[in-house]
Design a protein around this motif. Structure first.
Motif, PDB file in Angstrom:
ATOM      1  N   GLY A   1       0.779  -1.220   0.000  1.00  0.00           N
ATOM      2  CA  GLY A   1       0.000   0.000   0.000  1.00  0.00           C
ATOM      3  C   GLY A   1       0.814   1.275   0.000  1.00  0.00           C
ATOM      4  O   GLY A   1       0.415   2.258   0.590  1.00  0.00           O
ATOM      5  N   GLY A   2       1.965   1.240  -0.639  1.00  0.00           N
ATOM      6  CA  GLY A   2       2.756   2.452  -0.767  1.00  0.00           C
ATOM      7  C   GLY A   2       3.959   2.546   0.142  1.00  0.00           C
ATOM      8  O   GLY A   2       4.757   3.462   0.017  1.00  0.00           O
ATOM      9  N   TRP A   3       4.105   1.630   1.087  1.00  0.00           N
ATOM     10  CA  TRP A   3       5.246   1.656   2.007  1.00  0.00           C
ATOM     11  C   TRP A   3       6.380   0.786   1.498  1.00  0.00           C
ATOM     12  O   TRP A   3       6.165  -0.251   0.895  1.00  0.00           O
ATOM     13  CB  TRP A   3       4.840   1.142   3.389  1.00  0.00           C
ATOM     14  CG  TRP A   3       3.907   2.037   4.120  1.00  0.00           C
ATOM     15  CD1 TRP A   3       2.556   1.870   4.268  1.00  0.00           C
ATOM     16  CD2 TRP A   3       4.228   3.239   4.811  1.00  0.00           C
ATOM     17  NE1 TRP A   3       2.026   2.903   5.003  1.00  0.00           N
ATOM     18  CE2 TRP A   3       3.031   3.757   5.350  1.00  0.00           C
ATOM     19  CE3 TRP A   3       5.415   3.932   5.023  1.00  0.00           C
ATOM     20  CZ2 TRP A   3       2.980   4.929   6.092  1.00  0.00           C
ATOM     21  CZ3 TRP A   3       5.367   5.106   5.759  1.00  0.00           C
ATOM     22  CH2 TRP A   3       4.159   5.595   6.294  1.00  0.00           C
ATOM     23  N   SER A   4       7.605   1.195   1.787  1.00  0.00           N
ATOM     24  CA  SER A   4       8.770   0.335   1.589  1.00  0.00           C
ATOM     25  C   SER A   4       9.567   0.367   2.893  1.00  0.00           C
ATOM     26  O   SER A   4       9.537   1.361   3.617  1.00  0.00           O
ATOM     27  CB  SER A   4       9.625   0.797   0.413  1.00  0.00           C
ATOM     28  OG  SER A   4      10.114   2.103   0.635  1.00  0.00           O
ATOM     29  N   ALA A   5      10.239  -0.734   3.177  1.00  0.00           N
ATOM     30  CA  ALA A   5      10.958  -0.837   4.449  1.00  0.00           C
ATOM     31  C   ALA A   5      12.384  -1.291   4.216  1.00  0.00           C
ATOM     32  O   ALA A   5      12.637  -2.168   3.396  1.00  0.00           O
ATOM     33  CB  ALA A   5      10.249  -1.814   5.381  1.00  0.00           C
ATOM     34  N   GLY A   6      13.292  -0.696   4.960  1.00  0.00           N
ATOM     35  CA  GLY A   6      14.689  -1.087   4.916  1.00  0.00           C
ATOM     36  C   GLY A   6      14.954  -2.275   5.822  1.00  0.00           C
ATOM     37  O   GLY A   6      14.057  -2.794   6.494  1.00  0.00           O
TER      38      GLY A   6
ATOM     39  N   ALA B   1      14.872   3.065   7.256  1.00  0.00           N
ATOM     40  CA  ALA B   1      13.559   3.712   7.356  1.00  0.00           C
ATOM     41  C   ALA B   1      12.445   2.857   6.777  1.00  0.00           C
ATOM     42  O   ALA B   1      12.668   1.983   5.955  1.00  0.00           O
ATOM     43  CB  ALA B   1      13.588   5.047   6.616  1.00  0.00           C
ATOM     44  N   ILE B   2      11.234   3.172   7.223  1.00  0.00           N
ATOM     45  CA  ILE B   2       9.993   2.760   6.568  1.00  0.00           C
ATOM     46  C   ILE B   2       9.509   4.028   5.883  1.00  0.00           C
ATOM     47  O   ILE B   2       9.351   5.063   6.539  1.00  0.00           O
ATOM     48  CB  ILE B   2       8.945   2.294   7.587  1.00  0.00           C
ATOM     49  CG1 ILE B   2       9.452   1.117   8.402  1.00  0.00           C
ATOM     50  CG2 ILE B   2       7.641   1.966   6.884  1.00  0.00           C
ATOM     51  CD1 ILE B   2       8.559   0.772   9.585  1.00  0.00           C
TER      52      ILE B   2
ATOM     53  N   SER C   1       9.044  12.609   0.248  1.00  0.00           N
ATOM     54  CA  SER C   1       8.672  11.362   0.919  1.00  0.00           C
ATOM     55  C   SER C   1       8.474  11.620   2.409  1.00  0.00           C
ATOM     56  O   SER C   1       8.877  12.653   2.940  1.00  0.00           O
ATOM     57  CB  SER C   1       9.719  10.266   0.696  1.00  0.00           C
ATOM     58  OG  SER C   1      10.922  10.585   1.344  1.00  0.00           O
ATOM     59  N   VAL C   2       7.829  10.667   3.039  1.00  0.00           N
ATOM     60  CA  VAL C   2       7.668  10.679   4.490  1.00  0.00           C
ATOM     61  C   VAL C   2       8.204   9.358   5.006  1.00  0.00           C
ATOM     62  O   VAL C   2       8.174   8.345   4.304  1.00  0.00           O
ATOM     63  CB  VAL C   2       6.194  10.882   4.908  1.00  0.00           C
ATOM     64  CG1 VAL C   2       5.721  12.275   4.517  1.00  0.00           C
ATOM     65  CG2 VAL C   2       5.291   9.810   4.316  1.00  0.00           C
ATOM     66  N   ARG C   3       8.716   9.368   6.252  1.00  0.00           N
ATOM     67  CA  ARG C   3       9.292   8.126   6.758  1.00  0.00           C
ATOM     68  C   ARG C   3       9.377   8.099   8.279  1.00  0.00           C
ATOM     69  O   ARG C   3       9.394   9.137   8.927  1.00  0.00           O
ATOM     70  CB  ARG C   3      10.666   7.888   6.165  1.00  0.00           C
ATOM     71  CG  ARG C   3      11.701   8.941   6.498  1.00  0.00           C
ATOM     72  CD  ARG C   3      12.962   8.711   5.712  1.00  0.00           C
ATOM     73  NE  ARG C   3      13.984   9.695   6.037  1.00  0.00           N
ATOM     74  CZ  ARG C   3      15.204   9.677   5.534  1.00  0.00           C
ATOM     75  NH1 ARG C   3      15.553   8.734   4.688  1.00  0.00           N
ATOM     76  NH2 ARG C   3      16.068  10.599   5.871  1.00  0.00           N
ATOM     77  N   VAL C   4       9.439   6.880   8.783  1.00  0.00           N
ATOM     78  CA  VAL C   4       9.767   6.613  10.175  1.00  0.00           C
ATOM     79  C   VAL C   4      11.189   6.078  10.151  1.00  0.00           C
ATOM     80  O   VAL C   4      11.501   5.163   9.393  1.00  0.00           O
ATOM     81  CB  VAL C   4       8.818   5.567  10.798  1.00  0.00           C
ATOM     82  CG1 VAL C   4       9.254   5.225  12.217  1.00  0.00           C
ATOM     83  CG2 VAL C   4       7.388   6.067  10.772  1.00  0.00           C
ATOM     84  N   ILE C   5      12.047   6.683  10.941  1.00  0.00           N
ATOM     85  CA  ILE C   5      13.466   6.340  10.917  1.00  0.00           C
ATOM     86  C   ILE C   5      14.028   6.442  12.335  1.00  0.00           C
ATOM     87  O   ILE C   5      13.433   7.109  13.188  1.00  0.00           O
ATOM     88  CB  ILE C   5      14.231   7.268   9.945  1.00  0.00           C
ATOM     89  CG1 ILE C   5      15.649   6.773   9.691  1.00  0.00           C
ATOM     90  CG2 ILE C   5      14.192   8.704  10.424  1.00  0.00           C
ATOM     91  CD1 ILE C   5      16.336   7.450   8.515  1.00  0.00           C
ATOM     92  N   ASN C   6      15.165   5.795  12.563  1.00  0.00           N
ATOM     93  CA  ASN C   6      15.775   5.932  13.882  1.00  0.00           C
ATOM     94  C   ASN C   6      16.199   7.386  14.071  1.00  0.00           C
ATOM     95  O   ASN C   6      16.501   8.083  13.118  1.00  0.00           O
ATOM     96  CB  ASN C   6      16.950   4.957  14.068  1.00  0.00           C
ATOM     97  CG  ASN C   6      18.172   5.356  13.288  1.00  0.00           C
ATOM     98  OD1 ASN C   6      18.910   6.234  13.688  1.00  0.00           O
ATOM     99  ND2 ASN C   6      18.381   4.720  12.147  1.00  0.00           N
ATOM    100  N   GLY C   7      16.185   7.807  15.309  1.00  0.00           N
ATOM    101  CA  GLY C   7      16.519   9.192  15.620  1.00  0.00           C
ATOM    102  C   GLY C   7      17.991   9.413  15.900  1.00  0.00           C
ATOM    103  O   GLY C   7      18.368  10.436  16.432  1.00  0.00           O
TER     104      GLY C   7
END
Length: 129
Positions: A18-23, A41-42, A104-110
């Motif tokens: 649904g549009g997401w890719s994950a590392g 990132a996701i 893009s938008v992402r969730v990533i480690n801080g």
């Protein structure tokens, strides 16, 4: 007041479809995303017609478990518009004003690889009344 949900597949139905890719280091099941020393990132692509420079967006998510590292949400373009890196179990809501064209938008480690789980990701425009 908040506008409608702006992410595609915000509950990760079908894992990272649904549009997401994950590392490397990420997995997803039953709308729960798990990082296992995830330093990647996701992400999903975005356009400037969705996220507009100068507008403010409410980012929400829940960290369910955490044993190491931290995560944050990023609006990415030439540089990043970031939320605060979080390293504790909890529900987080943070407003971010876009300062650049977003690609893009992402969730990533801080800053430190994340080990834990999160869910309930949401991004909605903060509307003025």
């Amino acid at each position: 007041f908040l506008g409608p949900e702006l992410l595609r597949n915000p509950h990760f139905i079908g894992a990272f479809g649904g549009g997401w890719s994950a590392g490397a280091g990420w997995s997803s099941s039953a709308s729960i995303n798990t990082g296992a020393s995830a330093a990647t990132a996701i992400s999903q692509s975005a356009t400037s017609s969705i996220f507009v420079v100068g507008k403010t967006y409410r980012v929400s998510y829940q960290i369910i478990t955490r044993s190491a590292g931290d995560i944050r949400f990023q609006f990415t373009g030439g540089t990043n518009d970031n939320t605060t890196a979080r390293d504790a179990v909890g529900v987080y809501n943070e407003d971010v004003t876009i300062t650049q064209t977003i690609t893009s938008v992402r969730v990533i480690n801080g800053g430190t690889a994340f080990s834990g789980t999160f869910c309930n990701l949401s991004v909605r425009e903060v509307l003025s009344i």
